[in-house]
Design an enzyme around this catalytic site. Sequence first.
Site, PDB file in Angstrom:
ATOM      1  N   GLU A 122     -48.688 -13.479 -42.597  1.00 53.50           N
ATOM      2  CA  GLU A 122     -48.442 -13.873 -41.204  1.00 53.50           C
ATOM      3  C   GLU A 122     -49.669 -14.488 -40.523  1.00 53.50           C
ATOM      4  O   GLU A 122     -49.561 -15.495 -39.812  1.00 53.50           O
ATOM      5  CB  GLU A 122     -47.967 -12.653 -40.405  1.00 53.50           C
ATOM      6  CG  GLU A 122     -47.756 -12.973 -38.930  1.00 53.50           C
ATOM      7  CD  GLU A 122     -47.200 -11.800 -38.127  1.00 53.50           C
ATOM      8  OE1 GLU A 122     -46.960 -10.718 -38.692  1.00 53.50           O
ATOM      9  OE2 GLU A 122     -47.024 -11.983 -36.907  1.00 53.50           O
ATOM     10  N   LYS A 181     -38.243 -17.582 -35.586  1.00 60.24           N
ATOM     11  CA  LYS A 181     -38.501 -19.009 -35.369  1.00 60.24           C
ATOM     12  C   LYS A 181     -38.270 -19.751 -36.676  1.00 60.24           C
ATOM     13  O   LYS A 181     -38.725 -19.315 -37.730  1.00 60.24           O
ATOM     14  CB  LYS A 181     -39.946 -19.227 -34.904  1.00 60.24           C
ATOM     15  CG  LYS A 181     -40.193 -18.984 -33.428  1.00 60.24           C
ATOM     16  CD  LYS A 181     -40.190 -17.541 -33.004  1.00 60.24           C
ATOM     17  CE  LYS A 181     -41.329 -16.750 -33.605  1.00 60.24           C
ATOM     18  NZ  LYS A 181     -41.258 -15.301 -33.240  1.00 60.24           N
ATOM     19  N   THR A 201     -39.283  -9.779 -32.224  1.00 62.55           N
ATOM     20  CA  THR A 201     -38.248 -10.073 -31.231  1.00 62.55           C
ATOM     21  C   THR A 201     -37.444 -11.323 -31.582  1.00 62.55           C
ATOM     22  O   THR A 201     -36.229 -11.330 -31.473  1.00 62.55           O
ATOM     23  CB  THR A 201     -38.885 -10.294 -29.835  1.00 62.55           C
ATOM     24  OG1 THR A 201     -39.717  -9.168 -29.540  1.00 62.55           O
ATOM     25  CG2 THR A 201     -37.825 -10.435 -28.757  1.00 62.55           C
ATOM     26  N   LEU A 202     -38.138 -12.385 -32.003  1.00 56.15           N
ATOM     27  CA  LEU A 202     -37.461 -13.655 -32.241  1.00 56.15           C
ATOM     28  C   LEU A 202     -37.776 -14.197 -33.633  1.00 56.15           C
ATOM     29  O   LEU A 202     -38.891 -14.043 -34.132  1.00 56.15           O
ATOM     30  CB  LEU A 202     -37.903 -14.685 -31.191  1.00 56.15           C
ATOM     31  CG  LEU A 202     -37.581 -14.370 -29.721  1.00 56.15           C
ATOM     32  CD1 LEU A 202     -38.286 -15.360 -28.800  1.00 56.15           C
ATOM     33  CD2 LEU A 202     -36.072 -14.401 -29.484  1.00 56.15           C
ATOM     34  N   PHE A 242     -34.878 -12.326 -20.463  1.00 57.70           N
ATOM     35  CA  PHE A 242     -36.110 -13.099 -20.318  1.00 57.70           C
ATOM     36  C   PHE A 242     -36.006 -14.182 -19.238  1.00 57.70           C
ATOM     37  O   PHE A 242     -36.898 -14.302 -18.396  1.00 57.70           O
ATOM     38  CB  PHE A 242     -36.505 -13.716 -21.663  1.00 57.70           C
ATOM     39  CG  PHE A 242     -37.825 -14.446 -21.637  1.00 57.70           C
ATOM     40  CD1 PHE A 242     -39.017 -13.763 -21.518  1.00 57.70           C
ATOM     41  CD2 PHE A 242     -37.859 -15.835 -21.719  1.00 57.70           C
ATOM     42  CE1 PHE A 242     -40.235 -14.432 -21.489  1.00 57.70           C
ATOM     43  CE2 PHE A 242     -39.074 -16.517 -21.693  1.00 57.70           C
ATOM     44  CZ  PHE A 242     -40.253 -15.811 -21.582  1.00 57.70           C
ATOM     45  N   GLY A 272     -43.364  -7.954 -25.194  1.00 56.42           N
ATOM     46  CA  GLY A 272     -42.510  -6.762 -25.146  1.00 56.42           C
ATOM     47  C   GLY A 272     -42.791  -5.935 -23.903  1.00 56.42           C
ATOM     48  O   GLY A 272     -41.881  -5.358 -23.296  1.00 56.42           O
TER      49      GLY A 272
HETATM   50  P1  ATP Z   1     -44.444 -10.372 -33.055  1.00 59.18           P
HETATM   51  O1  ATP Z   1     -45.227 -11.609 -33.435  1.00 59.18           O
HETATM   52  O2  ATP Z   1     -45.240  -9.462 -32.159  1.00 59.18           O
HETATM   53  O3  ATP Z   1     -43.824  -9.705 -34.227  1.00 59.18           O
HETATM   54  P2  ATP Z   1     -42.404 -12.240 -32.155  1.00 59.18           P
HETATM   55  O4  ATP Z   1     -42.942 -13.172 -33.190  1.00 59.18           O
HETATM   56  O5  ATP Z   1     -40.947 -11.976 -32.185  1.00 59.18           O
HETATM   57  O6  ATP Z   1     -43.185 -10.849 -32.175  1.00 59.18           O
HETATM   58  P3  ATP Z   1     -42.630 -14.181 -30.023  1.00 59.18           P
HETATM   59  O7  ATP Z   1     -41.359 -14.809 -30.454  1.00 59.18           O
HETATM   60  O8  ATP Z   1     -43.855 -15.017 -30.116  1.00 59.18           O
HETATM   61  O9  ATP Z   1     -42.839 -12.781 -30.719  1.00 59.18           O
HETATM   62  O10 ATP Z   1     -42.517 -13.694 -28.505  1.00 59.18           O
HETATM   63  C1  ATP Z   1     -41.592 -12.696 -28.108  1.00 59.18           C
HETATM   64  C2  ATP Z   1     -41.618 -12.599 -26.590  1.00 59.18           C
HETATM   65  O11 ATP Z   1     -41.212 -13.855 -26.045  1.00 59.18           O
HETATM   66  C3  ATP Z   1     -40.676 -11.579 -26.011  1.00 59.18           C
HETATM   67  O12 ATP Z   1     -41.282 -10.307 -25.936  1.00 59.18           O
HETATM   68  C4  ATP Z   1     -40.393 -12.159 -24.625  1.00 59.18           C
HETATM   69  O13 ATP Z   1     -41.379 -11.771 -23.689  1.00 59.18           O
HETATM   70  C5  ATP Z   1     -40.526 -13.658 -24.823  1.00 59.18           C
HETATM   71  N1  ATP Z   1     -39.245 -14.391 -24.951  1.00 59.18           N
HETATM   72  C6  ATP Z   1     -39.136 -15.739 -24.813  1.00 59.18           C
HETATM   73  N2  ATP Z   1     -37.875 -16.149 -24.979  1.00 59.18           N
HETATM   74  C7  ATP Z   1     -37.140 -15.049 -25.240  1.00 59.18           C
HETATM   75  C8  ATP Z   1     -35.755 -14.832 -25.508  1.00 59.18           C
HETATM   76  N3  ATP Z   1     -34.875 -15.821 -25.536  1.00 59.18           N
HETATM   77  N4  ATP Z   1     -35.357 -13.565 -25.772  1.00 59.18           N
HETATM   78  C9  ATP Z   1     -36.231 -12.551 -25.759  1.00 59.18           C
HETATM   79  N5  ATP Z   1     -37.550 -12.699 -25.498  1.00 59.18           N
HETATM   80  C10 ATP Z   1     -38.013 -13.924 -25.241  1.00 59.18           C
HETATM   81 MG    MG Z   2     -44.845 -13.495 -33.965  1.00 57.06          MG
END
Ligand code: ATP
Ligand code: MG
Length: 270
Positions: A71, A13, A10-11, A141, A126
């Site tokens: 990861e 970093k 989703t995000l 969110f 999610g």
């Molecule tokens: P994964 O590790 O499962 O591949 P990810 O690393 O993208 O996913 P995180 O970034 O830790 O996951 O968390 C994603 C979650 O954070 C989203 O599902 C949502 O619930 C929440 N979230 C927090 N801020 C936001 C944002 N700005 N937009 C969308 N989701 C957000």
């Molecule tokens: Mg992650």
Amino acid sequence: QYIGIDAGGTLVKIVYNHEGHLRFEKMAADRIDEIIEWINNHFTNPEIHITGGKAGVFAEACPDKVLRVNEFEATCEGVSWLLEKDPPSPEISSQFLVTNVGTGTSIHYVSEDAYERIGGSGMGGGTLLGLSYLLTGRSDFETILEMGRNGNGQALNITVGDIYSHETPPISGALTASNFGNTANMRETGFSSEDYISAVVRMIGETITTMSVQAADRLGTDAVVYIGSTFAGHDTLKEIIIGYTELRGKKPYFLPRGEYSGAVGALLHY
Ligand code: ATP
Ligand code: MG
């Protein structure tokens, strides 16, 4: 100049060093082109250390030099580093669990010199976005956070105490027997969109806690470190997890900047 990136489902970093301090950025994972443009605007010839499920897509699209990092290793190394930099009080034992609530949930066991992924679940951030959308039509969110804060979904659930209504229950009556199980109450009482989201948050929090606590029991540790963007600004979810983890006899920790663990671990990886 080194950059650590965790490209999640989703995000994305991003962590990098700026005048002796770490800087943290978060962007939507479906905007890879914009992220690469952002990197190009901020750095010249950076060395990128990247992890996460979307690392491959990113590496293909990125013209710069890219090192891929596992990861789970990156996540656990990042957690250890962040814990050392900012030790929580009371201090954490030398072995602990890491529960990463991202798009999905992953549980890791960290001891002095080893990491192991010990389980996971599709119940994660999610699920929060998707179920909230189905129940209320909202999927942003920040809106979901705000609505969940203003709702109370407890009456949508059945507690152990509700079932053992005329005698002392064999386990704590405060435990949830069935999330969203109180259909009788749903027929009689009106609930708001805010209540629905609040109940979704509680279901996710309780389920994640239950999995974590059971894994901690099995591995003989009592500390659980919760990380992931699902906790970002999410006090109601944190409170549910703190309450429920303590009710089950374990110690919950929320790591400041914990959602950047993967990116920090990738940055540190050589
Ligand atoms: P994964 O590790 O499962 O591949 P990810 O690393 O993208 O996913 P995180 O970034 O830790 O996951 O968390 C994603 C979650 O954070 C989203 O599902 C949502 O619930 C929440 N979230 C927090 N801020 C936001 C944002 N700005 N937009 C969308 N989701 C957000
Ligand atoms: Mg992650």
